[in-house]
Write an enzyme that holds these catalytic residues in place. Structure first.
Site, short mmCIF file in Angstrom:
data_model
loop_
_atom_site.label_atom_id
_atom_site.label_comp_id
_atom_site.label_asym_id
_atom_site.label_seq_id
_atom_site.Cartn_x
_atom_site.Cartn_y
_atom_site.Cartn_z
N ASP A 7 7.97 -32.28 -4.79
CA ASP A 7 7.79 -33.28 -5.84
C ASP A 7 7.18 -32.51 -7.01
O ASP A 7 5.99 -32.19 -6.99
CB ASP A 7 6.86 -34.39 -5.33
CG ASP A 7 6.44 -35.36 -6.44
OD1 ASP A 7 6.94 -35.23 -7.57
OD2 ASP A 7 5.60 -36.24 -6.15
N LYS A 69 6.64 -30.47 -17.79
CA LYS A 69 7.79 -31.20 -17.25
C LYS A 69 8.38 -32.13 -18.33
O LYS A 69 9.58 -32.38 -18.35
CB LYS A 69 7.36 -32.02 -16.04
CG LYS A 69 8.48 -32.86 -15.44
CD LYS A 69 8.02 -33.59 -14.19
CE LYS A 69 9.05 -34.60 -13.72
NZ LYS A 69 8.60 -35.33 -12.53
N GLU A 146 13.51 -39.70 -7.72
CA GLU A 146 12.21 -40.07 -7.17
C GLU A 146 12.22 -41.43 -6.45
O GLU A 146 11.69 -41.53 -5.34
CB GLU A 146 11.14 -40.05 -8.28
CG GLU A 146 10.80 -38.62 -8.67
CD GLU A 146 10.01 -38.47 -9.96
OE1 GLU A 146 9.81 -37.33 -10.38
OE2 GLU A 146 9.62 -39.50 -10.54
N ASP A 169 6.51 -47.54 -9.70
CA ASP A 169 5.87 -46.23 -9.87
C ASP A 169 5.13 -46.19 -11.21
O ASP A 169 5.73 -46.07 -12.27
CB ASP A 169 6.98 -45.15 -9.82
CG ASP A 169 6.42 -43.74 -9.91
OD1 ASP A 169 5.22 -43.59 -10.21
OD2 ASP A 169 7.19 -42.79 -9.68
#
Ligand code: AMP
Length: 560
Positions: A7, A69, A146, A169
């Protein structure tokens, strides 16, 4: 030779493996499963990854980078210690560290990784993630979305097993809500929605504003460092409310205090909850589901630990969400499971993951009331299952038009200018009267997120074709090999003595941040550790480190 699941997060990254049929999170050299996604180049030219690098963000900002990221698949570069790195190169160092930790944990070589990416990642971002894996010396055949990973992990741990999942999330800066189906070994993302500017940071800001209101100061008039400090205190307050009934926020020299409860927090954050409910409504509408058709609501991301989130979801949806293990670890557990499947571990059955296109793809059409602002004509609607191939039919806008320009756009806005332009096709067409041309525009979006656009003028039977990728951002096989060699010249900082290193870096960071008496105290603590190191007395070193950690914990809790 093992395969690991990774992850690769904006704030933290985790590695997970499948060992003897068990899904296990890989501890790093500090014994922690979360490794901060931060890179720093130290005085020896070595690469520090994780907690040590995070401390250096303050003391060595020009040698350190975080949150890269966010810029995967873009042309942004970072200068570190006088050298330029792309976001995927920085990510490759994080991956290399996780690979090394996993090899240490497993006692065998890791050759391949399955990496999770946000469902909304576009082609460039996915490509960059794969490239990062390769630069870290691993094969990356599969990226897993994800929410699919979270559903996979949830299905194995929760009582529901296969079923329909709503994956909620909420991270530090973004909210992603997805409906994922898991039936007969097929995991299918049905719809995704969210808010790119809504996360834990917004709750911190709301608390800070509420505090200012309560004690009669103007948030806007605070200096930058005061604001940062107030936000830090607000975040601490927010986190305390996960396990405590109330939390006291003290700020400023005049000892202004304010007591926050979950009830007050819920009241203050009404606007944020409105935005959360909008994202949930969107995803349910897009998936054509009612909440009764959802078997499990799964909480993912650090911010979903907040009791106010649990209560809000329970009230809004009339169903209790479930927290499976730690919300920070569930995506990693999912990719680890998938890595296990890839290794054909007997304990896990085969599984099919399907993907969707998370955004609408379309072209521009003339806006007759304002020629400067073309309108978006959707061809592949968001949440279409991949691969998808759709055709839009268009005509010429005026008599004798001899040329058309077909733009390729991604996004949900009515006006093209508010969407992302992915590319363009220019084409000469047969000049005919207005409305008589027959132009077919076919978009084909494949499983790897690559979009091919084909434009055909039926009168001429002529077709133009482009593959919409940003080639300039990609490395050729030759360039990749060369870069791999260059990056391999950088060694990861040794993991032996990492706890000592972390304490020393933390001391330096606190020294830079604090002043006066506190600085003196830090200097003494650091000197005592160095002294014990010179004596090479392990027991003494351990004691001094423990003593330093307690002092640094107290100083980190310091209230301005
Ligand atoms: P992530 O991006 O998933 O790492 O989420 C980070 C966010 O989670 C930050 O905004 C943190 O403040 C928040 N967070 C972490 N732990 C807690 C907690 N115990 N209670 C509330 N928020 C938390």
């Amino acid at each position: 030779m093992a395969i690991i699941g990774i992850d690769l997060g904006t704030t933290n990254s985790l590695a997970c493996v499948c060992q003897d049929g068990q899904i296990k999170l890989v501890p790093n050299a500090l014994g922690q499963t979360l490794t901060p996604s931060v890179i720093s180049i130290d005085e020896n030219g070595d690469i520090c990854v994780g907690a040590v690098a995070k401390e250096r963000l303050v003391t060595h900002p020009s040698d350190t980078a975080a949150s890269f990221k966010r810029y995967m698949g873009t042309e942004k570069t970072y200068m570190l210690a006088g050298r330029s790195f792309t976001p995927q190169e920085l990510s490759s160092f994080v991956l290399r560290q996780l690979k090394e930790d996993a090899e240490h944990f497993l006692g065998e070589e890791v050759t391949e990784a399955v990496i999770s990416v946000p469902a909304y990642f576009n082609d460039h971002q996915r490509y960059a993630t794969r490239e990062a894996g390769r630069l870290a010396g691993m094969r990356v055949e599969r990226l897993v979305n994800e929410p699919s990973a979270a559903a996979l992990a949830a299905s194995r741990i929760s009582r529901s097993g296969e079923g329909s999942y709503l994956i909620f999330d909420l991270g530090g800066g973004t909210l992603d809500v997805s409906v994922v189906d898991f039936f007969e070994n097929v995991i299918e993302i049905i719809a995704v929605s969210g808010d790119n500017h809504l996360g834990g940071n917004d709750f911190d800001e709301t608390i800070a504003h509420r505090f200012c209101e309560a004690v009669g100061i103007m948030y806007e008039e605070l200096k930058e460092n005061e604001r940062a400090s107030l936000l830090r205190m607000s975040e601490r307050c927010k986190k305390e409310l996960t396990s405590q009934k109330e939390s006291v926020l003290t700020f400023g020299s005049e000892e202004r205090t304010f007591t926050l409860t979950n009830m007050l927090l819920a009241e203050s954050c009404q606007k944020l909850f409105d935005r959360i409910s909008q994202a949930i409504k969107n995803v349910l509408r897009d998936s054509k589901r009612t909440i009764n058709e959802i078997d499990e609501i799964v909480l993912v991301g650090g911010s979903s630990r907040m009791p106010v989130i649990f209560l809000f979801l329970q009230t809004f949806l009339g169903k209790s969400p479930c927290m499976i293990g730690s919300p920070d670890e569930i995506v990693a557990a999912g990719v680890g499971t998938y890595a296990g499947i890839k290794e054909r571990k007997q304990e896990i059955r085969d599984l099919v993951l399907t993907d969707i296109c998370p955004f609408t793809l379309g072209t521009n059409i003339v806006n007759h009331s304002d020629h400067e602002r073309p309108i978006m004509s959707p061809i592949i609607e968001r949440n279409s299952i991949l691969p998808s191939s759709k055709t839009g039919y268009y005509t010429n806008a005026y008599d004798g038009q001899a040329h058309i320009s077909i733009g390729v756009f991604q996004g949900e806005s009515y006006y093209c200018e508010e969407n992302v332009r992915l590319g363009n096709i220019e084409m000469d067409i047969l000049p005919v009267r207005r409305g008589e041309a027959q132009i077919e525009v076919r978009f084909t979006y494949d499983i790897n997120g690559i979009l091919e656009v084909e434009v055909t003028d039926r009168y001429q039977n002529r077709t133009e074709r482009v593959v919409v990728t940003c080639k300039t951002l990609r490395l050729s096989e030759q360039e990749l090999k060369q870069r791999l060699q260059e990056l391999n010249a950088y060694k990861l900082a040794p993991s032996g003595g990492i706890r000592t290193r972390l304490v020393l870096e933390r001391g330096e960071r606190l020294f830079a941040q604090l002043s006066g008496e506190e600085r003196k105290e830090i200097a003494e603590v650091l000197q005592r550790i160095e002294e014990s190191m010179r004596e090479q007395n392990d027991q003494l070193i351990a004691n001094r480190l423990r003593e330093a950690e307690a002092i640094f914990d107290r100083l980190d809790d310091w209230k301005p």
